[in-house]
Design a protein around this motif. Sequence first.
Motif, PDB file in Angstrom:
ATOM      1  N   GLN A   3       0.822  -1.192   0.000  1.00  0.00           N
ATOM      2  CA  GLN A   3       0.000   0.000   0.000  1.00  0.00           C
ATOM      3  C   GLN A   3       0.868   1.259   0.000  1.00  0.00           C
ATOM      4  N   GLY A   4       1.991   1.193   0.699  1.00  0.00           N
ATOM      5  CA  GLY A   4       2.928   2.311   0.694  1.00  0.00           C
ATOM      6  C   GLY A   4       3.479   2.559  -0.702  1.00  0.00           C
ATOM      7  N   LEU A   5       3.789   1.481  -1.429  1.00  0.00           N
ATOM      8  CA  LEU A   5       4.244   1.606  -2.815  1.00  0.00           C
ATOM      9  C   LEU A   5       3.178   2.262  -3.680  1.00  0.00           C
ATOM     10  N   GLU A   6       1.936   1.837  -3.462  1.00  0.00           N
ATOM     11  CA  GLU A   6       0.838   2.395  -4.253  1.00  0.00           C
ATOM     12  C   GLU A   6       0.697   3.894  -4.022  1.00  0.00           C
ATOM     13  N   TYR A   7       0.737   4.316  -2.763  1.00  0.00           N
ATOM     14  CA  TYR A   7       0.647   5.749  -2.459  1.00  0.00           C
ATOM     15  C   TYR A   7       1.818   6.523  -3.059  1.00  0.00           C
ATOM     16  N   PHE A   8       3.005   5.949  -2.971  1.00  0.00           N
ATOM     17  CA  PHE A   8       4.175   6.572  -3.580  1.00  0.00           C
ATOM     18  C   PHE A   8       3.968   6.694  -5.099  1.00  0.00           C
ATOM     19  N   GLY A   9       3.432   5.643  -5.707  1.00  0.00           N
ATOM     20  CA  GLY A   9       3.142   5.670  -7.138  1.00  0.00           C
ATOM     21  C   GLY A   9       2.141   6.747  -7.509  1.00  0.00           C
ATOM     22  N   VAL A  10       1.136   6.925  -6.678  1.00  0.00           N
ATOM     23  CA  VAL A  10       0.136   7.978  -6.921  1.00  0.00           C
ATOM     24  C   VAL A  10       0.796   9.349  -6.867  1.00  0.00           C
ATOM     25  N   LEU A  11       1.611   9.576  -5.837  1.00  0.00           N
ATOM     26  CA  LEU A  11       2.285  10.877  -5.694  1.00  0.00           C
ATOM     27  C   LEU A  11       3.218  11.160  -6.876  1.00  0.00           C
ATOM     28  N   THR A  12       4.021  10.170  -7.252  1.00  0.00           N
ATOM     29  CA  THR A  12       4.925  10.398  -8.379  1.00  0.00           C
ATOM     30  C   THR A  12       4.146  10.516  -9.688  1.00  0.00           C
ATOM     31  N   GLY A  13       3.010   9.804  -9.787  1.00  0.00           N
ATOM     32  CA  GLY A  13       2.175   9.921 -10.975  1.00  0.00           C
ATOM     33  C   GLY A  13       1.602  11.321 -11.138  1.00  0.00           C
ATOM     34  N   LEU A  14       1.170  11.901 -10.022  1.00  0.00           N
ATOM     35  CA  LEU A  14       0.667  13.281 -10.066  1.00  0.00           C
ATOM     36  C   LEU A  14       1.783  14.269 -10.397  1.00  0.00           C
ATOM     37  N   LEU A  15       2.949  14.043  -9.808  1.00  0.00           N
ATOM     38  CA  LEU A  15       4.102  14.893 -10.118  1.00  0.00           C
ATOM     39  C   LEU A  15       4.457  14.781 -11.598  1.00  0.00           C
ATOM     40  N   TYR A  16       4.435  13.548 -12.112  1.00  0.00           N
ATOM     41  CA  TYR A  16       4.701  13.330 -13.538  1.00  0.00           C
ATOM     42  C   TYR A  16       3.743  14.160 -14.395  1.00  0.00           C
TER      43      TYR A  16
END
Length: 166
Positions: A3-16
């Motif tokens: 779940q931590g990976l998923e949240y990190f992915g969401v944050l980097t996805g938004l930054l992207y």
Amino acid sequence: MEQGLEYFGVLTGLLYLGLEIVQHRAMWIVGFVTSFVYIFVFFFSKFYADMSLNIYYVCISIYGFWQWHKGKAVQEGTEVLILYTDSPVSAGDAFTTALSITATWMLARRILEHWWFWVVIDGVSALLYYQRALYPTCFLFVCYGVLAIVGWINWKKKGKWYDQKI
């Protein structure tokens, strides 16, 4: 951890996405990280096709960064596709090809809605062929579009399809 990976992915996805909007080259690095993270998120969630797509995104992020770094991805007043093809309908051609790959995959999975993909594909294709004066092929794709509607009706009646999420 997953779940931590998923949240990190969401944050980097938004930054992207933010970096893409402002056309900042760093988007490719952030996109690489996002896609790499989502390979694992989708693997653990058993979304194997999405996992594979993110493997592609990792690769295309490297290519995109390299292209933007050497300054050939965008030239004043031209679109990226135009730089690599002499096709006057490159975006439409790519659109129908990508959707056709998806629709064929859906057909293999017996997903009823693949017929609506073919209606769109055949309609856009018919317009593209008409623009390029390929009138017999245009007629063929109009027929394909009509028959896709017939196919959807027939499949719906018979009920021999799977109601699966894509």
